[in-house]
Design a protein around this motif. Structure first.
Motif, mmCIF file in Angstrom:
data_model
loop_
_atom_site.group_PDB
_atom_site.id
_atom_site.type_symbol
_atom_site.label_atom_id
_atom_site.label_comp_id
_atom_site.label_asym_id
_atom_site.label_seq_id
_atom_site.Cartn_x
_atom_site.Cartn_y
_atom_site.Cartn_z
ATOM 1 N N ASP A 7 -60.681 22.575 31.792
ATOM 2 C CA ASP A 7 -62.191 22.944 31.863
ATOM 3 C C ASP A 7 -63.221 22.370 31.320
ATOM 4 O OD1 ASP A 7 -60.700 21.637 29.607
ATOM 5 O OD2 ASP A 7 -60.687 23.870 27.884
ATOM 6 N N LYS A 8 -63.075 21.257 31.489
ATOM 7 C CA LYS A 8 -64.056 20.026 31.235
ATOM 8 C C LYS A 8 -64.765 19.433 32.493
ATOM 9 C CE LYS A 8 -61.707 18.479 26.875
ATOM 10 N NZ LYS A 8 -60.982 19.203 26.679
ATOM 11 N N ASN A 9 -65.846 18.566 32.485
ATOM 12 C CA ASN A 9 -65.811 17.907 33.530
ATOM 13 C C ASN A 9 -65.797 16.516 33.308
ATOM 14 O OD1 ASN A 9 -68.070 16.018 32.261
ATOM 15 N ND2 ASN A 9 -69.794 17.955 32.478
ATOM 16 N N VAL A 10 -65.964 15.488 34.856
ATOM 17 C CA VAL A 10 -65.375 14.396 34.495
ATOM 18 C C VAL A 10 -65.472 13.665 33.386
ATOM 19 C CG1 VAL A 10 -65.272 12.219 35.867
ATOM 20 C CG2 VAL A 10 -64.811 14.853 37.246
ATOM 21 N N PHE A 11 -67.532 13.816 33.225
ATOM 22 C CA PHE A 11 -67.881 12.916 32.506
ATOM 23 C C PHE A 11 -67.633 12.679 31.134
ATOM 24 C CE2 PHE A 11 -70.789 13.900 36.541
ATOM 25 C CZ PHE A 11 -70.686 12.758 36.507
ATOM 26 N N GLN A 12 -67.495 14.475 30.686
ATOM 27 C CA GLN A 12 -66.706 14.694 29.085
ATOM 28 C C GLN A 12 -65.461 14.093 29.256
ATOM 29 O OE1 GLN A 12 -66.874 19.094 29.904
ATOM 30 N NE2 GLN A 12 -68.558 19.481 28.614
ATOM 31 N N ILE A 13 -64.378 13.818 30.425
ATOM 32 C CA ILE A 13 -63.383 13.084 30.169
ATOM 33 C C ILE A 13 -63.399 12.144 29.965
ATOM 34 C CG2 ILE A 13 -61.109 12.890 31.986
ATOM 35 C CD1 ILE A 13 -61.550 15.576 33.020
ATOM 36 N N TRP A 14 -64.564 11.335 30.825
ATOM 37 C CA TRP A 14 -64.770 9.783 30.439
ATOM 38 C C TRP A 14 -65.069 9.481 28.942
ATOM 39 C CZ3 TRP A 14 -69.914 8.512 30.001
ATOM 40 C CH2 TRP A 14 -69.769 6.550 30.190
ATOM 41 N N LEU A 21 -61.670 2.948 31.874
ATOM 42 C CA LEU A 21 -61.907 3.487 33.451
ATOM 43 C C LEU A 21 -60.842 2.345 34.143
ATOM 44 C CD1 LEU A 21 -65.684 3.258 35.031
ATOM 45 C CD2 LEU A 21 -64.314 5.324 34.830
ATOM 46 N N PRO A 22 -60.421 2.535 35.172
ATOM 47 C CA PRO A 22 -60.276 3.646 35.967
ATOM 48 C C PRO A 22 -59.490 4.849 34.921
ATOM 49 C CG PRO A 22 -58.448 2.404 37.009
ATOM 50 C CD PRO A 22 -59.189 1.501 35.772
ATOM 51 N N PHE A 23 -58.863 6.424 35.447
ATOM 52 C CA PHE A 23 -58.320 7.006 35.174
ATOM 53 C C PHE A 23 -58.104 8.431 36.369
ATOM 54 C CE2 PHE A 23 -62.936 8.492 33.981
ATOM 55 C CZ PHE A 23 -63.125 9.421 34.268
ATOM 56 N N LYS A 24 -56.936 9.474 36.137
ATOM 57 C CA LYS A 24 -57.418 10.151 37.335
ATOM 58 C C LYS A 24 -57.555 11.484 36.595
ATOM 59 C CE LYS A 24 -53.072 7.975 39.266
ATOM 60 N NZ LYS A 24 -52.177 7.957 40.029
ATOM 61 N N VAL A 25 -58.064 12.352 37.794
ATOM 62 C CA VAL A 25 -58.065 13.995 37.140
ATOM 63 C C VAL A 25 -57.934 14.765 38.952
ATOM 64 C CG1 VAL A 25 -60.825 12.822 35.862
ATOM 65 C CG2 VAL A 25 -60.985 14.092 38.558
ATOM 66 N N VAL A 26 -57.628 15.791 37.893
ATOM 67 C CA VAL A 26 -57.265 17.021 39.316
ATOM 68 C C VAL A 26 -58.617 17.881 38.593
ATOM 69 C CG1 VAL A 26 -55.287 16.536 39.520
ATOM 70 C CG2 VAL A 26 -55.215 17.905 38.509
ATOM 71 N N ARG A 27 -58.504 18.224 40.064
ATOM 72 C CA ARG A 27 -59.510 20.064 39.946
ATOM 73 C C ARG A 27 -58.541 20.607 39.468
ATOM 74 N NH1 ARG A 27 -64.153 21.297 43.878
ATOM 75 N NH2 ARG A 27 -65.471 22.949 42.139
ATOM 76 N N HIS A 28 -59.070 22.096 39.168
ATOM 77 C CA HIS A 28 -58.089 23.853 39.006
ATOM 78 C C HIS A 28 -57.403 23.713 40.001
ATOM 79 C CE1 HIS A 28 -61.076 26.664 40.594
ATOM 80 N NE2 HIS A 28 -62.050 25.319 40.769
ATOM 81 N N SER A 29 -57.920 24.370 40.993
ATOM 82 C CA SER A 29 -57.457 24.067 42.379
ATOM 83 C C SER A 29 -56.588 23.170 43.574
ATOM 84 C CB SER A 29 -58.362 24.500 43.553
ATOM 85 O OG SER A 29 -59.320 24.099 43.596
ATOM 86 N N TRP A 30 -56.363 21.905 42.477
ATOM 87 C CA TRP A 30 -54.947 21.214 42.800
ATOM 88 C C TRP A 30 -53.923 21.155 42.727
ATOM 89 C CZ3 TRP A 30 -58.762 16.120 43.322
ATOM 90 C CH2 TRP A 30 -59.772 16.574 43.384
ATOM 91 N N ASN A 31 -52.666 20.786 43.281
ATOM 92 C CA ASN A 31 -51.631 20.693 43.419
ATOM 93 C C ASN A 31 -51.487 18.850 42.155
ATOM 94 O OD1 ASN A 31 -49.366 19.982 42.838
ATOM 95 N ND2 ASN A 31 -48.730 21.088 44.267
ATOM 96 N N SER A 73 -68.756 20.087 37.421
ATOM 97 C CA SER A 73 -68.220 21.158 37.002
ATOM 98 C C SER A 73 -67.497 21.357 35.660
ATOM 99 C CB SER A 73 -67.946 21.642 38.522
ATOM 100 O OG SER A 73 -66.618 21.176 39.122
ATOM 101 N N TYR A 74 -67.314 21.960 36.087
ATOM 102 C CA TYR A 74 -66.075 22.367 34.812
ATOM 103 C C TYR A 74 -64.911 22.891 35.314
ATOM 104 C CZ TYR A 74 -70.060 21.143 31.929
ATOM 105 O OH TYR A 74 -70.822 20.962 30.912
ATOM 106 N N GLN A 75 -64.509 21.720 35.631
ATOM 107 C CA GLN A 75 -62.829 22.239 36.658
ATOM 108 C C GLN A 75 -62.573 21.575 36.592
ATOM 109 O OE1 GLN A 75 -64.662 23.724 40.043
ATOM 110 N NE2 GLN A 75 -65.039 25.321 39.660
#
Length: 80
Positions: A7-14, A21-31, A73-75
Motif C-alpha cells: 500500500d506504499k510507493n517505492v519512495f515512501q518505503i525508501w 539503499l539498497p532495499f528489495k520491494v515487491v508489487r501487489h501482484s508478484w509472488n 504507484s501505491y502497490q
C-alpha cells in the motif's frame, strides 16, 4: 492474488527506511518467492514521486540495471 500489504510507493518505503539503499520491494501482484526488485538508486522529483533504478530479481538471479516502472504507484511493500 493481490497482496493488501502493498500500500506504499517505492519512495515512501525508501523514506520510512531512513533513505538507506539498497532495499528489495515487491508489487501487489508478484509472488515474493519468485520475483522482487532491488532498488539501488532513488531520485526524488516532487515528493512523494521520482525515479527508482535497480535490478529485477527472478528466482534469486539479479538482472541488468534498469529503471523501475510504476515506482510511484501505491502497490509496493519492502521484503527481506
Amino acid at each position: 492474488m493481490l497482496d493488501p500489504d502493498c500500500d506504499k510507493n517505492v519512495f515512501q518505503i525508501w523514506k520510512t527506511g531512513e533513505e538507506k539503499l539498497p532495499f528489495k520491494v515487491v508489487r501487489h501482484s508478484w509472488n515474493p518467492q519468485i520475483s522482487a526488485f532491488l532498488v539501488e538508486k532513488i531520485e526524488i522529483k516532487k515528493w512523494p514521486y521520482g525515479t527508482a533504478w535497480g535490478r529485477f530479481i527472478r528466482n534469486g538471479i539479479a538482472g541488468a540495471p534498469q529503471k523501475l516502472d510504476n515506482a510511484g504507484s501505491y502497490q509496493w511493500k519492502v521484503v527481506e
